[in-house]
Design a protein around this motif. Structure first.
Motif, mmCIF file in Angstrom:
data_model
loop_
_atom_site.group_PDB
_atom_site.id
_atom_site.type_symbol
_atom_site.label_atom_id
_atom_site.label_comp_id
_atom_site.label_asym_id
_atom_site.label_seq_id
_atom_site.Cartn_x
_atom_site.Cartn_y
_atom_site.Cartn_z
ATOM 1 N N ASP A 29 -2.706 -15.513 -38.028
ATOM 2 C CA ASP A 29 -2.379 -14.720 -37.129
ATOM 3 C C ASP A 29 -2.708 -13.133 -37.400
ATOM 4 O O ASP A 29 -3.136 -12.541 -36.535
ATOM 5 C CB ASP A 29 -0.919 -14.950 -36.988
ATOM 6 N N GLU A 143 -6.372 -13.360 -27.030
ATOM 7 C CA GLU A 143 -5.125 -12.943 -27.156
ATOM 8 C C GLU A 143 -4.425 -13.674 -28.287
ATOM 9 O O GLU A 143 -5.090 -14.901 -28.650
ATOM 10 C CB GLU A 143 -4.412 -13.778 -25.769
ATOM 11 N N GLY A 145 -2.068 -15.188 -30.766
ATOM 12 C CA GLY A 145 -1.310 -16.392 -30.700
ATOM 13 C C GLY A 145 -1.888 -17.574 -29.883
ATOM 14 O O GLY A 145 -1.454 -18.536 -30.013
ATOM 15 N N GLN A 146 -2.684 -17.449 -29.206
ATOM 16 C CA GLN A 146 -3.516 -18.264 -28.304
ATOM 17 C C GLN A 146 -4.982 -18.773 -29.112
ATOM 18 O O GLN A 146 -5.498 -19.738 -28.317
ATOM 19 C CB GLN A 146 -3.716 -17.907 -26.844
ATOM 20 N N TYR A 147 -5.428 -18.081 -30.159
ATOM 21 C CA TYR A 147 -6.806 -18.365 -30.676
ATOM 22 C C TYR A 147 -6.603 -18.684 -31.866
ATOM 23 O O TYR A 147 -5.598 -18.158 -32.718
ATOM 24 C CB TYR A 147 -7.767 -17.181 -30.312
ATOM 25 N N PRO A 160 -10.002 -20.968 -28.537
ATOM 26 C CA PRO A 160 -8.488 -21.268 -28.295
ATOM 27 C C PRO A 160 -7.789 -22.450 -29.023
ATOM 28 O O PRO A 160 -8.465 -23.427 -29.139
ATOM 29 C CB PRO A 160 -8.628 -21.157 -26.558
ATOM 30 N N LYS A 161 -6.642 -21.987 -29.226
ATOM 31 C CA LYS A 161 -5.730 -23.207 -29.858
ATOM 32 C C LYS A 161 -5.882 -24.491 -28.790
ATOM 33 O O LYS A 161 -5.777 -25.612 -29.247
ATOM 34 C CB LYS A 161 -4.317 -22.971 -30.143
ATOM 35 N N THR A 162 -5.804 -24.191 -27.536
ATOM 36 C CA THR A 162 -5.588 -25.188 -26.607
ATOM 37 C C THR A 162 -6.720 -25.008 -25.390
ATOM 38 O O THR A 162 -6.572 -24.032 -24.894
ATOM 39 C CB THR A 162 -4.239 -25.663 -25.897
ATOM 40 N N GLN A 163 -7.772 -26.043 -25.171
ATOM 41 C CA GLN A 163 -8.759 -25.856 -24.498
ATOM 42 C C GLN A 163 -8.419 -26.414 -23.100
ATOM 43 O O GLN A 163 -7.681 -27.565 -22.991
ATOM 44 C CB GLN A 163 -9.893 -26.411 -25.068
#
Length: 254
Positions: A29, A143, A145-147, A160-163
């Motif tokens: 992070d 962003e 926390g999202q990558y 991205p952590k979630t695609q």
């Protein structure tokens, strides 16, 4: 002018690796925050810009090269004129809210929102994304926390952590200057992929600008490549944006 030349005009309008090292969650992070801030700080610093590009478009049937004049007022206007042997083939004026375009071969024009351009390129696009492609910045905001980020050779790989369903985004960023090396968007269910690669960057008035942008798009058995080479870039020069749709042209219907 056929669709191939239209797409080429808008293409502003998509390594060797040494193994992957993954950091811990907290360290990652912090590393990502530093990467993002450095990438944002590497955005070229200018108010206006005038440039000349040579664009080569190639698909399964043909190859075509055109000269494109580019003018920009940062975050406000992108203006482009495509020509061959000094003959104007098309003009476009793009603002954050509007896309205006006409071509002289078929005597057609478009004056509206970004829906036509998004349809041609196969993905949603807006002014910020178009400007980012031209300047070597990430198409999407990165962003915290999202990558996720990890190191691959002399580059950072971010994704991205979630695609979202049927939409995969990833990018490689150069570790020495935090500019984009490549960015990929894919839709596996549709067998569609778009990759934008930057061969090198040049320093002009203290800022790094792309030297060459290579775009490769494929959908099932069809493949298209578009190569843009910057031949001249002049930041902070006096420019205007002449644009008038000629009388008698037919509107392009979506």
């Amino acid at each position: 002018m056929n669709k191939a030349l239209i797409v080429a005009t808008f293409t502003f309008l998509l390594f060797s690796c040494k193994g992957t090292k993954t950091t811990t969650s907290n360290a990652e992070d912090l590393a990502l925050k530093n990467i993002v801030s450095s990438h944002d700080a590497a955005m070229p610093d200018f108010n206006t810009l005038a440039a000349r590009m040579y664009v080569v478009y190639e698909d399964d049937k043909k190859q075509q090269g055109i000269t494109v004049s580019l003018r920009m007022e940062k975050d406000k206007i992108i203006w482009m004129k495509a020509s061959i042997l000094g003959i104007t083939l098309a003009k476009a004026k793009i603002t954050p809210t509007r896309v205006s375009y006409y071509e002289t071969v078929g005597n057609t024009y478009f004056d509206g929102d970004f829906s036509l351009l998004s349809d041609w390129l196969g993905t949603e696009i807006d002014f910020k994304k178009a400007q980012a492609i031209l300047l070597g910045q990430s198409i999407f905001p990165i962003e915290n926390g999202q990558y996720t980020s990890n190191v691959q050779g002399d580059k950072y790989k971010l994704q991205p952590k979630t695609q979202p369903y049927n939409f995969i985004h990833s990018l490689l960023m150069l570790s020495n200057n935090f500019r984009i090396a490549s960015e990929t968007l894919s839709q596996p269910s549709d067998e569609r992929i778009l990759t934008i690669m930057y061969d090198d960057y040049q320093t002009i008035e203290g800022s790094l600008y792309p030297t060459q942008i290579n775009v490769m798009a494929s959908e099932k058995d069809s493949k298209t490549t578009i190569n843009l080479t910057y031949r001249k870039i002049e930041p902070n020069v006096s420019i205007n944006f002449p644009f008038t749709i000629p009388d008698g042209y037919s509107e392009i219907q979506l």
